[in-house]
Design an enzyme around this catalytic site. Structure first.
Site, PDB file in Angstrom:
ATOM      1  N   ASP A 153      38.773  36.472 -90.778  1.00  0.00           N
ATOM      2  CA  ASP A 153      39.410  36.597 -89.462  1.00  0.00           C
ATOM      3  C   ASP A 153      39.821  35.210 -88.969  1.00  0.00           C
ATOM      4  O   ASP A 153      39.071  34.246 -89.140  1.00  0.00           O
ATOM      5  CB  ASP A 153      38.398  37.233 -88.464  1.00  0.00           C
ATOM      6  N   LEU A 156      40.294  34.595 -85.796  1.00  0.00           N
ATOM      7  CA  LEU A 156      39.776  34.559 -84.419  1.00  0.00           C
ATOM      8  C   LEU A 156      40.885  34.378 -83.382  1.00  0.00           C
ATOM      9  O   LEU A 156      40.662  33.824 -82.316  1.00  0.00           O
ATOM     10  CB  LEU A 156      38.703  33.463 -84.266  1.00  0.00           C
ATOM     11  N   GLY A 160      40.252  38.108 -81.982  1.00  0.00           N
ATOM     12  CA  GLY A 160      38.855  38.505 -82.195  1.00  0.00           C
ATOM     13  C   GLY A 160      37.905  37.517 -81.530  1.00  0.00           C
ATOM     14  O   GLY A 160      38.300  36.408 -81.151  1.00  0.00           O
ATOM     15  N   ILE A 173      45.375  35.489 -92.780  1.00  0.00           N
ATOM     16  CA  ILE A 173      45.881  36.263 -93.919  1.00  0.00           C
ATOM     17  C   ILE A 173      47.201  35.679 -94.436  1.00  0.00           C
ATOM     18  O   ILE A 173      47.675  36.066 -95.495  1.00  0.00           O
ATOM     19  CB  ILE A 173      46.055  37.771 -93.590  1.00  0.00           C
ATOM     20  N   LEU A 176      42.280  45.234 -91.377  1.00  0.00           N
ATOM     21  CA  LEU A 176      42.527  45.496 -89.948  1.00  0.00           C
ATOM     22  C   LEU A 176      43.203  44.334 -89.232  1.00  0.00           C
ATOM     23  O   LEU A 176      43.650  44.495 -88.093  1.00  0.00           O
ATOM     24  CB  LEU A 176      41.209  45.839 -89.237  1.00  0.00           C
ATOM     25  N   TYR A 220      56.556  46.721 -84.041  1.00  0.00           N
ATOM     26  CA  TYR A 220      55.163  46.892 -84.495  1.00  0.00           C
ATOM     27  C   TYR A 220      55.019  48.174 -85.323  1.00  0.00           C
ATOM     28  O   TYR A 220      54.427  48.164 -86.412  1.00  0.00           O
ATOM     29  CB  TYR A 220      54.244  46.922 -83.266  1.00  0.00           C
ATOM     30  N   ASN A 229      45.232  56.051 -80.057  1.00  0.00           N
ATOM     31  CA  ASN A 229      44.792  54.995 -79.129  1.00  0.00           C
ATOM     32  C   ASN A 229      43.268  54.936 -79.153  1.00  0.00           C
ATOM     33  O   ASN A 229      42.620  55.829 -78.617  1.00  0.00           O
ATOM     34  CB  ASN A 229      45.248  55.302 -77.701  1.00  0.00           C
ATOM     35  N   ARG A 282      57.939  50.120 -69.607  1.00  0.00           N
ATOM     36  CA  ARG A 282      58.211  49.036 -70.545  1.00  0.00           C
ATOM     37  C   ARG A 282      58.969  49.525 -71.774  1.00  0.00           C
ATOM     38  O   ARG A 282      58.751  50.647 -72.237  1.00  0.00           O
ATOM     39  CB  ARG A 282      56.890  48.390 -70.973  1.00  0.00           C
TER      40      ARG A 282
END
Ligand SMILES: NC(=O)c1ccc[n+]([C@@H]2O[C@H](COP(=O)([O-])OP(=O)(O)OC[C@H]3O[C@@H](n4cnc5c(N)ncnc54)[C@H](O)[C@@H]3O)[C@@H](O)[C@H]2O)c1
Length: 327
Positions: free
Chosen positions: A31, A33, A36, A56, A77, A148, A177, A282
């Site tokens: 990660d 961060l 996160g 990544i 993830l 996205y 969600n 939006r």
């Protein structure tokens, strides 16, 4: 089992990491961060998780880590997860989500990973739900309204390609969600986290649009069970993970208010009205969506078990405990 979780310091990834550790896995979290938090991994670090702080997009580091860990299963993830940011910075979104995923698939393939579990989206991949039969099944045409959703769809297609080319074993989980403890209210994605924090602070929510737009909410514990079940199965391709129910934002606010009241002294400050204020809708946001999880029920034996009210209560209770408002 050795497992590697990208995005393991995030909301969903940290719950998954805890569950994997509880099941006896040797877990490495990878990660950067960016969204996160180390605090999400407090119990995981105490339980011996190996944390690699890396991106990544850093192929060299990713390959080195993958070669040294040689995980049986990779849970991917890590992502740019915000709809509005994907519209404002589409190249950034595609770089993190698509290029980052390709890096990870390649590094996993070279390290002989046996199973690759990808976090896709059920909320943004189908596009506008009003034009199709809801809840949407996996066979519904995908027509995202934002970058996205498209970048997640592209990742699914890369996984299909690698399955055809080299029998790369993967599943793409299309999350609805997701909500629950540890979700950050800082981004724009987590409606429950954002509204829940306002409620617990005695403030009014701001709703974008008229509040009649619908979403499909699934509780984190239920989702974590589904991810584990999918990782242990041979199911390939897209699998929806949601409640199948449409909940309007105004209904969500009512349920949150009631969940807050049921916490009595541990809930919002006395006299909180929680009256919505309205702002312009939006771009990129769909009007209606809910996804059908029959495939997950049939092939993974999974069904969401937590009613919205119970999940909201648990989420608010955790927020109260974090801010010291609860005993
Ligand atoms: N939360 C939801 O409702 C939801 C719905 C559908 C899909 N998803 C997907 O589930 C995954 C997890 O979402 P979340 O809600 O836990 O988000 P999150 O932001 O809490 O977690 C994402 C994690 O990935 C890390 N990360 C981001 N970019 C990275 C990079 N370039 N390299 C390494 N690490 C990086 C972040 O630091 C963070 O820990 C994401 O792929 C997201 O798109 C989430």
């Amino acid at each position: 089992m050795k497992t590697l979780v990208t995005g393991g310091a995030g909301f969903i990834g940290s719950h998954l990491t805890d569950a994997l550790l509880a099941g006896g896995d040797e877990v490495t979290v990878y990660d950067n961060l960016s969204t996160g938090r180390l605090s999400n991994l407090d119990s995981a670090l105490a339980a011996g998780v190996d944390l690699v702080e890396g991106d990544i997009l850093d192929r060299d580091l990713l390959e080195r880590v993958m070669q040294s860990v040689r995980p049986d299963t990779v849970f991917h993830l890590a992502a740019q997860g915000e709809v509005q940011r994907s519209i404002e910075q589409p190249a950034f979104d595609a770089t993190v989500n698509v290029v980052g995923t390709i890096n990870l698939i390649e590094a996993s393939r070279e390290a002989g990973v046996g199973r690759f579990v990808f976090a896709s989206t059920g909320g943004a991949i189908y596009g506008e739900g009003s034009r199709i039969n809801l809840p949407a099944t996996e066979s519904e045409e995908t027509a995202p309204l934002c970058q996205y959703g498209l970048s997640k769809r592209a990742c699914e297609m890369y996984l299909d390609l690698y399955r055809r080319l080299c029998m790369f074993n993967s599943v793409a989980l299309r999350f609805a969600n997701v909500y629950g403890p540890r979700q950050t209210p800082k981004g724009e994605a987590g409606a429950v986290a954002i509204f829940g924090e306002l409620l617990m602070a005695g403030q009014n929510p701001v709703v974008f649009g008229d509040g009649q737009q619908t979403r499909d909410f699934v509780f984190i514990d239920d989702l974590t069970h589904a991810i584990l079940a999918a990782s242990r199965s041979d199911v390939q391709g897209p699998v929806n993970l949601g409640s199948g129910e449409e909940t309007s934002i105004l209904d969500l606010l009512n349920s949150l208010r009631e969940a807050g009241l049921s916490l009595n002294g541990d809930g919002p400050p006395a006299g909180t009205s929680f009256t919505p204020e309205f702002d312009r809708g939006r771009p990129g946001e769909v009007r209606r969506i809910a996804i059908d999880s029959s495939r997950a029920t049939k092939e993974l034996g999974w069904k969401p078990a937590t009613p919205l009210e119970a999940g909201l209560r648990e989420t608010l209770r955790a927020m109260g405990a974090r801010s010291g408002t609860a005993a």
